[in-house]
Design a protein around this motif. Structure first.
Motif, PDB file in Angstrom:
ATOM      1  N   ARG A 222      82.623  76.958 -30.528  1.00 15.83           N
ATOM      2  CA  ARG A 222      83.135  76.328 -29.312  1.00 15.83           C
ATOM      3  C   ARG A 222      83.796  77.401 -28.464  1.00 15.83           C
ATOM      4  O   ARG A 222      84.652  78.134 -28.948  1.00 15.83           O
ATOM      5  N   GLY A 223      83.371  77.497 -27.212  1.00 17.23           N
ATOM      6  CA  GLY A 223      83.912  78.532 -26.347  1.00 17.23           C
ATOM      7  C   GLY A 223      83.634  79.926 -26.848  1.00 17.23           C
ATOM      8  O   GLY A 223      84.413  80.852 -26.613  1.00 17.23           O
ATOM      9  N   GLY A 224      82.516  80.092 -27.555  1.00 11.33           N
ATOM     10  CA  GLY A 224      82.135  81.399 -28.077  1.00 11.33           C
ATOM     11  C   GLY A 224      82.808  81.775 -29.380  1.00 11.33           C
ATOM     12  O   GLY A 224      82.546  82.853 -29.922  1.00 11.33           O
ATOM     13  N   LYS A 225      83.650  80.892 -29.935  1.00 11.80           N
ATOM     14  CA  LYS A 225      84.342  81.196 -31.188  1.00 11.80           C
ATOM     15  C   LYS A 225      83.890  80.237 -32.287  1.00 11.80           C
ATOM     16  O   LYS A 225      83.729  79.040 -32.036  1.00 11.80           O
ATOM     17  N   PRO A 226      83.674  80.747 -33.507  1.00  9.56           N
ATOM     18  CA  PRO A 226      83.269  79.869 -34.609  1.00  9.56           C
ATOM     19  C   PRO A 226      84.310  78.782 -34.854  1.00  9.56           C
ATOM     20  O   PRO A 226      85.520  79.028 -34.811  1.00  9.56           O
ATOM     21  N   VAL A 227      83.840  77.577 -35.115  1.00  9.68           N
ATOM     22  CA  VAL A 227      84.728  76.464 -35.445  1.00  9.68           C
ATOM     23  C   VAL A 227      84.975  76.479 -36.948  1.00  9.68           C
ATOM     24  O   VAL A 227      84.038  76.297 -37.737  1.00  9.68           O
ATOM     25  N   THR A 228      86.206  76.700 -37.339  1.00 10.00           N
ATOM     26  CA  THR A 228      86.547  76.796 -38.765  1.00 10.00           C
ATOM     27  C   THR A 228      87.468  75.669 -39.220  1.00 10.00           C
ATOM     28  O   THR A 228      88.007  75.715 -40.323  1.00 10.00           O
ATOM     29  N   ASP A 229      87.639  74.680 -38.358  1.00  5.68           N
ATOM     30  CA  ASP A 229      88.510  73.562 -38.720  1.00  5.68           C
ATOM     31  C   ASP A 229      87.810  72.218 -38.515  1.00  5.68           C
ATOM     32  O   ASP A 229      88.388  71.270 -37.975  1.00  5.68           O
ATOM     33  N   LEU A 230      86.547  72.147 -38.961  1.00  6.57           N
ATOM     34  CA  LEU A 230      85.861  70.865 -38.963  1.00  6.57           C
ATOM     35  C   LEU A 230      86.643  69.883 -39.833  1.00  6.57           C
ATOM     36  O   LEU A 230      87.202  70.258 -40.869  1.00  6.57           O
ATOM     37  N   GLN A 231      86.647  68.618 -39.432  1.00  2.93           N
ATOM     38  CA  GLN A 231      87.394  67.606 -40.170  1.00  2.93           C
ATOM     39  C   GLN A 231      86.455  66.747 -41.010  1.00  2.93           C
ATOM     40  O   GLN A 231      85.297  66.532 -40.649  1.00  2.93           O
ATOM     41  N   PRO A 232      86.943  66.258 -42.144  1.00  2.00           N
ATOM     42  CA  PRO A 232      86.112  65.374 -42.966  1.00  2.00           C
ATOM     43  C   PRO A 232      85.717  64.124 -42.188  1.00  2.00           C
ATOM     44  O   PRO A 232      86.524  63.553 -41.450  1.00  2.00           O
ATOM     45  N   TYR A 233      84.470  63.756 -42.328  1.00  2.00           N
ATOM     46  CA  TYR A 233      83.977  62.537 -41.708  1.00  2.00           C
ATOM     47  C   TYR A 233      83.090  61.818 -42.711  1.00  2.00           C
ATOM     48  O   TYR A 233      82.051  62.346 -43.127  1.00  2.00           O
ATOM     49  N   LEU A 234      83.524  60.650 -43.151  1.00  2.00           N
ATOM     50  CA  LEU A 234      82.794  59.874 -44.154  1.00  2.00           C
ATOM     51  C   LEU A 234      82.546  60.685 -45.415  1.00  2.00           C
ATOM     52  O   LEU A 234      81.464  60.653 -46.003  1.00  2.00           O
ATOM     53  N   GLY A 235      83.548  61.463 -45.826  1.00  2.00           N
ATOM     54  CA  GLY A 235      83.473  62.182 -47.089  1.00  2.00           C
ATOM     55  C   GLY A 235      82.698  63.472 -47.050  1.00  2.00           C
ATOM     56  O   GLY A 235      82.400  64.034 -48.114  1.00  2.00           O
ATOM     57  N   ALA A 236      82.365  63.977 -45.860  1.00  2.00           N
ATOM     58  CA  ALA A 236      81.604  65.227 -45.751  1.00  2.00           C
ATOM     59  C   ALA A 236      81.941  65.889 -44.421  1.00  2.00           C
ATOM     60  O   ALA A 236      82.572  65.291 -43.544  1.00  2.00           O
TER      61      ALA A 236
END
Length: 338
Positions: A222-236
């Motif tokens: 996002r905005g040229g930077k890796p997203v390292t804080d994805l959130q759990p969604y439905l156990g994954a």
């Protein structure tokens, strides 16, 4: 009655019997309910229609002995997807209602939870536009419902992905509903290694081969930077639905890594899935970030002997069409599509 007349009447009766027999055989062959109920599908966990579990992830699905893939039949193993109506108006919020009829002919009221939900509902137009992954609620009588707006006229496909209590595998049933109004088909985007929308860039790499397990890797920035804080969604950290062009055969794949509250994921999400045949597939990746669920869409052409998705930098970027709806806060009770 003379002998000649008797012979002619006998021949006529025989011809009628043959005609009715042939008509019955043809009707049985093309009836998705009859075809689905006459055979027993393999248990969950066996190799099913080219999909099997692996260390890198698993594809959920099943096939009958005749090769039936998930989502192609309205009825299987005695369970039937029964919509309250199959006719809707476009652009108007309505109540999408249905039941799952059990082998006893009554609405199913008991389910085994899969990925934190009793039932996952996928709604998409037959041209593979307007994808929605939603989660309806069930009342005490076993009727499922959710507020829903069909955005355009045409034929839409509704998939119910669930596991009835007492059954050792999941089922995916599918049925069509009709939305009135002018139908303007939306062509599929060309295969590309990157998809950009809402400030996110999602890249895809892998080598899908028909009939063999393939690893697909999605990288999110996002905005040229890796997203390292994805959130759990439905156990994954991600959910992948793949639909085969033409008949919309359904594959629902989850990564092997489970995700619980407080965990962070990214930037990569890996899946192992098996495309049952060569052809064109639409891939829909759901992931949650900053409190919202987003969907990235890809078109993949799968060859019989390997069609590599080359590194994303060598492929053009697919932009989300401006006519598609923005991401909603989540998939729990409201439609979500791109």
């Amino acid at each position: 009655m003379n002998r000649a007349v008797a012979l002619r009447l006998g021949a006529f009766a025989g011809a009628l019997a043959l005609a009715f027999g042939a008509a019955y055989a043809i009707g049985t062959a093309v009836d998705p309910i009859a075809a689905a109920d006459t055979t027993t599908a393999p248990a969950h966990g066996e190799e099913m229609g080219g999909m099997e579990e692996s260390a890198a992830g698993h594809g959920e699905g099943h096939s009958e002995s005749g090769g039936q893939l998930p989502g192609l039949a309205v009825s299987e193993a005695g369970y039937t997807l029964t919509p309250a109506t199959t006719f809707y108006q476009p652009g108007t919020k309505t109540e999408l209602r249905f039941t799952i009829q059990g082998p006893d002919g009554k609405p199913v009221k008991e389910y085994t939870e899969t990925h934190e939900k009793d039932l996952h509902l996928i709604v998409v137009r037959r041209d593979l536009s307007g994808f929605h992954h939603v989660h309806p609620t069930r009342d005490a009588n076993g009727t499922w419902s959710i507020p829903f707006t069909f955005t355009a006229g045409g034929t839409w496909r509704v998939f119910a992905d669930f596991q009835p209590a007492g059954l050792d595998r999941t089922l995916t049933l599918g049925t069509d509903v009709n939305v009135s109004g002018l139908y303007i088909p939306v062509p599929l985007s060309e295969p590309a290694g990157s998809y950009s929308f809402d400030g996110y860039d999602v890249t895809l790499a892998g080598t899908p081969v028909a009939g063999k397990e393939s690893e697909l890797t999605f990288a999110i920035s996002r905005g040229g930077k890796p997203v390292t804080d994805l959130q759990p969604y439905l156990g994954a950290f991600g959910h992948l639905v793949s639909l085969r062009g033409g008949d919309l055969a359904y594959l629902h794949t989850h990564p092997a890594q489970e995700a619980t509250a407080g965990m962070k994921g990214g930037p990569e999400i890996k899946f192992a899935t098996t495309f049952p045949t060569a052809g064109t597939y639409s891939l829909f990746l759901d992931f949650q970030h900053a409190g919202a669920v987003h969907t990235a869409e890809f078109t993949v052409k799968v060859g019989a002997d390997g069609s590599a998705i080359v590194p994303p930098k060598q492929l053009p970027t697919t932009k989300a069409p401006a006519t598609k709806a923005p991401a909603t806060p989540g998939h729990e009770t409201t439609p979500h599509g791109h």
